[in-house]
Design a protein around this motif. Structure first.
Motif, PDB file in Angstrom:
ATOM      1  N   HIS A   1       4.228   5.517  -5.564  1.00 18.28           N
ATOM      2  CA  HIS A   1       4.102   5.385  -7.423  1.00 18.28           C
ATOM      3  C   HIS A   1       2.926   6.234  -7.643  1.00 18.28           C
ATOM      4  O   HIS A   1       3.668   7.784  -8.263  1.00 18.28           O
ATOM      5  N   ILE A   2       1.814   6.488  -7.087  1.00 20.06           N
ATOM      6  CA  ILE A   2       0.702   7.279  -7.555  1.00 20.06           C
ATOM      7  C   ILE A   2       1.012   9.083  -7.436  1.00 20.06           C
ATOM      8  O   ILE A   2       0.669   9.999  -7.954  1.00 20.06           O
ATOM      9  N   GLN A   3       1.571   9.600  -5.930  1.00 19.83           N
ATOM     10  CA  GLN A   3       1.995  10.273  -5.911  1.00 19.83           C
ATOM     11  C   GLN A   3       3.512  10.742  -6.760  1.00 19.83           C
ATOM     12  O   GLN A   3       3.569  11.908  -6.653  1.00 19.83           O
TER      13      GLN A   3
ATOM     14  N   LEU B   1       1.017  -1.408  -0.448  1.00 17.09           N
ATOM     15  CA  LEU B   1       0.141  -0.008   0.151  1.00 17.09           C
ATOM     16  C   LEU B   1       0.815   0.889  -0.259  1.00 17.09           C
ATOM     17  O   LEU B   1       1.082   2.704  -0.950  1.00 17.09           O
ATOM     18  N   TYR B   2       2.055   0.856   0.955  1.00 17.79           N
ATOM     19  CA  TYR B   2       2.772   2.572   0.527  1.00 17.79           C
ATOM     20  C   TYR B   2       3.865   2.788  -0.768  1.00 17.79           C
ATOM     21  O   TYR B   2       3.367   3.673  -1.375  1.00 17.79           O
ATOM     22  N   ALA B   3       4.021   1.894  -0.735  1.00 17.22           N
ATOM     23  CA  ALA B   3       4.963   1.822  -2.285  1.00 17.22           C
ATOM     24  C   ALA B   3       3.643   2.093  -3.350  1.00 17.22           C
ATOM     25  O   ALA B   3       3.779   3.357  -4.012  1.00 17.22           O
TER      26      ALA B   3
ATOM     27  N   VAL C   1      -3.757   8.828  -2.733  1.00 15.85           N
ATOM     28  CA  VAL C   1      -2.646   8.907  -2.292  1.00 15.85           C
ATOM     29  C   VAL C   1      -3.049   9.300  -0.644  1.00 15.85           C
ATOM     30  O   VAL C   1      -2.178   8.160  -0.128  1.00 15.85           O
ATOM     31  N   ARG C   2      -3.351   9.727   0.515  1.00 15.49           N
ATOM     32  CA  ARG C   2      -3.833  10.359   1.057  1.00 15.49           C
ATOM     33  C   ARG C   2      -4.897   8.790   1.827  1.00 15.49           C
ATOM     34  O   ARG C   2      -4.268   8.325   3.235  1.00 15.49           O
ATOM     35  N   HIS C   3      -5.889   8.480   0.374  1.00 15.37           N
ATOM     36  CA  HIS C   3      -6.323   7.508   1.109  1.00 15.37           C
ATOM     37  C   HIS C   3      -5.443   6.186   1.338  1.00 15.37           C
ATOM     38  O   HIS C   3      -5.451   5.444   2.156  1.00 15.37           O
ATOM     39  N   PHE C   4      -4.736   5.848   0.277  1.00 18.78           N
ATOM     40  CA  PHE C   4      -3.298   4.751   0.815  1.00 18.78           C
ATOM     41  C   PHE C   4      -2.221   4.273   1.993  1.00 18.78           C
ATOM     42  O   PHE C   4      -2.214   3.748   2.536  1.00 18.78           O
TER      43      PHE C   4
END
Length: 157
Positions: free
Chosen positions: A115-117, A109-111, A147-150
């Motif tokens: 990646h989205i960020q 999830l962090y990765a 991004v905050r959701h992940f």
């Protein structure tokens, strides 16, 4: 008379150059971060120089002493320099003998969030093309919310 006039001119030029000193704004940035910072400052009309850092492990950005407060305010408003991107190898390095499923889920999830960020501009364009929203809304609201959701669910894993 011309000799004293020449000395006076040299002293005045030296004083003027000393008054125009430069201050280091950021140091130890990677090249992409340094380019983003320098580009934002130059676009705003602030003279900025990018140079290799003293320790040769990154880049530094310098501005004039008079421009320092304005430069800091501008960069804070734009969220620059951006956080350095952590590679998948850094995110997924194993510290123990066996990782728990929750630990691996948190890493994934962090990765995904990083990646989205990193590619948020591309995702904003795709989002705008897909649903017809203005790109500003996608860029400033939708993608940071994803991004905050992940990141939030990374903390719950």
């Amino acid at each position: 008379m011309s000799g004293s006039l020449r000395i006076t001119a040299i002293v005045l030029c030296t004083v003027a150059l000393c008054a125009c000193g430069r201050t280091m704004l950021y140091a130890n940035l990677d090249e992409q971060q340094a380019n983003q910072v320098q580009g934002a400052l130059l676009a705003a009309g602030i003279d900025a120089d990018k140079q290799p850092a003293d320790n040769k492990k990154g880049w530094s950005v310098e501005v004039g002493k008079d421009d320092f407060p304005l430069a800091m305010q501008l960069l804070q408003a734009k969220g620059l320099p951006s956080a350095p991107f952590e590679s998948m190898g850094m995110v997924f390095k194993k510290e123990g003998f066996v990782s728990s499923p929750l630990e691996e889920r948190a890493r994934y999830l962090y990765a995904i969030a990083r990646h989205i960020q990193k590619h948020s501009r591309h995702f904003a364009v795709l989002e705008s093309l897909d649903n017809g929203k203005p790109i500003r809304e996608s860029r400033d609201l939708d993608i940071p919310l994803v991004v905050r959701h992940f990141y939030h669910h990374t903390g719950w894993a």
